[in-house]
Design a protein around this motif. Structure first.
Motif, PDB file in Angstrom:
ATOM      1  N   ILE A 172       0.623  -1.355  -0.059  1.00 27.12           N
ATOM      2  CA  ILE A 172       0.358  -0.169  -0.340  1.00 27.12           C
ATOM      3  C   ILE A 172       0.689   1.335   0.030  1.00 27.12           C
ATOM      4  O   ILE A 172       1.738   1.212   1.422  1.00 27.12           O
ATOM      5  N   ARG A 173       1.234   1.960  -0.613  1.00 31.86           N
ATOM      6  CA  ARG A 173       1.623   3.014  -1.078  1.00 31.86           C
ATOM      7  C   ARG A 173       1.197   4.297  -0.723  1.00 31.86           C
ATOM      8  O   ARG A 173      -0.449   4.465  -1.832  1.00 31.86           O
ATOM      9  N   GLN A 174       0.669   5.970  -0.260  1.00 36.01           N
ATOM     10  CA  GLN A 174       0.345   6.402  -0.145  1.00 36.01           C
ATOM     11  C   GLN A 174       1.563   7.933  -0.375  1.00 36.01           C
ATOM     12  O   GLN A 174       2.046   8.009   0.622  1.00 36.01           O
TER      13      GLN A 174
ATOM     14  N   LEU B 269      -7.499  -8.926   0.776  1.00 38.30           N
ATOM     15  CA  LEU B 269      -8.084  -8.470   0.977  1.00 38.30           C
ATOM     16  C   LEU B 269      -7.271  -7.854   2.056  1.00 38.30           C
ATOM     17  O   LEU B 269      -8.195  -6.702   2.501  1.00 38.30           O
ATOM     18  N   VAL B 270      -6.951  -7.595   3.178  1.00 32.68           N
ATOM     19  CA  VAL B 270      -6.044  -6.569   4.231  1.00 32.68           C
ATOM     20  C   VAL B 270      -5.839  -5.780   3.007  1.00 32.68           C
ATOM     21  O   VAL B 270      -5.767  -4.450   4.079  1.00 32.68           O
ATOM     22  N   LYS B 271      -4.756  -5.514   2.538  1.00 35.44           N
ATOM     23  CA  LYS B 271      -4.946  -4.523   1.442  1.00 35.44           C
ATOM     24  C   LYS B 271      -5.562  -3.300   1.539  1.00 35.44           C
ATOM     25  O   LYS B 271      -5.849  -2.715   1.421  1.00 35.44           O
TER      26      LYS B 271
ATOM     27  N   GLU C 244      -5.851   0.309   2.167  1.00 31.06           N
ATOM     28  CA  GLU C 244      -6.021   1.183   1.531  1.00 31.06           C
ATOM     29  C   GLU C 244      -7.376   2.059   1.798  1.00 31.06           C
ATOM     30  O   GLU C 244      -7.448   3.205   1.024  1.00 31.06           O
ATOM     31  N   LYS C 245      -8.718   1.586   2.393  1.00 28.53           N
ATOM     32  CA  LYS C 245      -9.124   2.428   2.258  1.00 28.53           C
ATOM     33  C   LYS C 245      -8.990   3.901   4.147  1.00 28.53           C
ATOM     34  O   LYS C 245      -9.452   4.698   3.690  1.00 28.53           O
ATOM     35  N   ARG C 246      -8.595   2.815   4.776  1.00 25.07           N
ATOM     36  CA  ARG C 246      -8.503   3.759   5.924  1.00 25.07           C
ATOM     37  C   ARG C 246      -6.868   4.100   6.335  1.00 25.07           C
ATOM     38  O   ARG C 246      -7.459   5.650   6.015  1.00 25.07           O
ATOM     39  N   TYR C 247      -6.162   4.325   4.852  1.00 28.71           N
ATOM     40  CA  TYR C 247      -4.882   5.419   5.283  1.00 28.71           C
ATOM     41  C   TYR C 247      -5.479   5.399   3.479  1.00 28.71           C
ATOM     42  O   TYR C 247      -4.773   5.394   2.700  1.00 28.71           O
ATOM     43  N   HIS C 248      -5.958   6.613   3.283  1.00 33.10           N
ATOM     44  CA  HIS C 248      -6.838   7.264   2.523  1.00 33.10           C
ATOM     45  C   HIS C 248      -4.932   8.441   1.715  1.00 33.10           C
ATOM     46  O   HIS C 248      -4.233   8.221   2.780  1.00 33.10           O
ATOM     47  N   PRO C 249      -5.168   8.906   0.373  1.00 29.28           N
ATOM     48  CA  PRO C 249      -3.973   9.321   0.400  1.00 29.28           C
ATOM     49  C   PRO C 249      -3.885  10.916   0.581  1.00 29.28           C
ATOM     50  O   PRO C 249      -2.958  11.467   0.893  1.00 29.28           O
TER      51      PRO C 249
ATOM     52  N   ILE D  49      -6.100  12.696  10.795  1.00 27.81           N
ATOM     53  CA  ILE D  49      -5.482  11.762   9.604  1.00 27.81           C
ATOM     54  C   ILE D  49      -6.431  11.082   9.606  1.00 27.81           C
ATOM     55  O   ILE D  49      -6.892  11.578   8.149  1.00 27.81           O
ATOM     56  N   LEU D  50      -6.522  10.368   9.687  1.00 25.90           N
ATOM     57  CA  LEU D  50      -7.803   9.358   9.642  1.00 25.90           C
ATOM     58  C   LEU D  50      -9.339   9.634   9.246  1.00 25.90           C
ATOM     59  O   LEU D  50      -9.819   9.141   7.946  1.00 25.90           O
ATOM     60  N   GLN D  51      -9.544  10.914  10.090  1.00 23.79           N
ATOM     61  CA  GLN D  51     -10.802  11.296   9.737  1.00 23.79           C
ATOM     62  C   GLN D  51     -11.317  12.197   9.155  1.00 23.79           C
ATOM     63  O   GLN D  51     -11.851  12.865   8.208  1.00 23.79           O
ATOM     64  N   GLY D  52      -9.347  12.735   7.904  1.00 21.91           N
ATOM     65  CA  GLY D  52      -9.710  13.521   7.451  1.00 21.91           C
ATOM     66  C   GLY D  52      -9.769  14.912   7.639  1.00 21.91           C
ATOM     67  O   GLY D  52      -8.853  16.121   6.681  1.00 21.91           O
ATOM     68  N   ARG D  53      -9.006  14.958   8.584  1.00 24.09           N
ATOM     69  CA  ARG D  53      -9.297  16.474   9.305  1.00 24.09           C
ATOM     70  C   ARG D  53      -7.384  16.753   9.501  1.00 24.09           C
ATOM     71  O   ARG D  53      -6.857  16.957  10.686  1.00 24.09           O
ATOM     72  N   MET D  54      -7.155  17.560   8.364  1.00 26.59           N
ATOM     73  CA  MET D  54      -5.389  17.502   8.086  1.00 26.59           C
ATOM     74  C   MET D  54      -5.494  18.889   8.500  1.00 26.59           C
ATOM     75  O   MET D  54      -4.172  18.867   9.373  1.00 26.59           O
ATOM     76  N   GLU D  55      -6.318  19.292   8.200  1.00 28.25           N
ATOM     77  CA  GLU D  55      -5.480  21.353   9.113  1.00 28.25           C
ATOM     78  C   GLU D  55      -5.490  21.286  10.469  1.00 28.25           C
ATOM     79  O   GLU D  55      -4.685  22.117  11.305  1.00 28.25           O
TER      80      GLU D  55
END
Length: 229
Positions: free
Chosen positions: A121-123, A142-144, A148-153, A195-201
């Protein structure tokens, strides 16, 4: 329980690898090796059209021969993949290649593998791998997919931002131990949750809070390890 494996990331650019077999399993191996800029020699009397197409990359050479005819050349390769659908043929390839000093991977017998190729998995610059010790490549995939869904770009983008922040910290804070302490304080579970919630700032703001004022504090210190982290 299988034998313990030592996980490493290997740089394959410019390295030679052999793939014995010309079917779908061999194709998957070749495709990934080409992506890593390895030079690949395919040993098989016949290959899939998809493998022939990969030859346009200039990194794939087709040796139209059986493994018996080719075995004396295995010493020229760092990695050898026994990727036929014949158990006996793969076992012979592994034996010959290992005797020649190559690391081997068998598509049909996990116990005969010196290494396994994990699901990746690469991001951005973040790279994660999933391996099952050859027990179930399907489960690794399957784990990958789940990772990939959890660790988004955005995770990779955050890592890029951290790289920039690290360079700034190197300029303002003296001493390896002091910088390490600051990063340990900043890299909290709460940051990963954001981060995982997308709240980057918000995650960036939390990191800034942890290291803010570090330059002013370090200006009062004397001495210290001047190495890099």
């Amino acid at each position: 329980m299988g034998a313990a494996m030592y996980p490493i990331n290997m740089r394959l650019e410019g390295q030679a690898a052999a793939v014995v077999g010309g079917g779908s399993v061999a194709y998957r191996k070749i495709k990934h090796l080409v992506a890593e800029k390895a030079t690949v020699v395919v040993v098989a009397p016949r290959v899939l059209p998809e493998i022939e197409e990969l030859m346009a990359s200039g990194r794939v050479i087709w040796q139209k021969s059986t493994h018996e005819e080719f075995r004396w050349r295995y010493g020229a390769f760092r990695l050898v993949f026994a990727a036929t659908d014949d158990f006996a043929a793969n076992a012979e390839v592994c034996r010959q290649a290992r005797a020649a000093g190559a690391l081997v991977n068998s598509a049909t017998e996990p116990k005969d593998c010196d290494f396994f190729v994990p699901a990746v998995i690469r991001q951005g610059e973040l790279e994660m791998t999933v391996a099952t010790g050859g027990s179930s490549p399907a489960f690794a995939r399957l784990v990958k997919a789940d990772m990939e869904k959890r660790y988004h770009p955005g995770v990779g983008e955050f890592l890029e931002w951290l790289g920039t922040a690290r360079k700034e910290l190197l300029k303002t804070v003296e001493g390896t131990q002091r910088r390490q302490k600051l990063w340990r304080q900043a890299m909290k579970q709460e940051i990963m949750d954001l981060i995982l919630q997308g709240r980057m700032e918000q995650a960036k703001d939390e990191v800034r809070k942890e290291i803010s004022g570090a330059g002013a504090e370090s200006s009062d210190s004397t001495g210290g390890d001047q190495g890099k982290i």
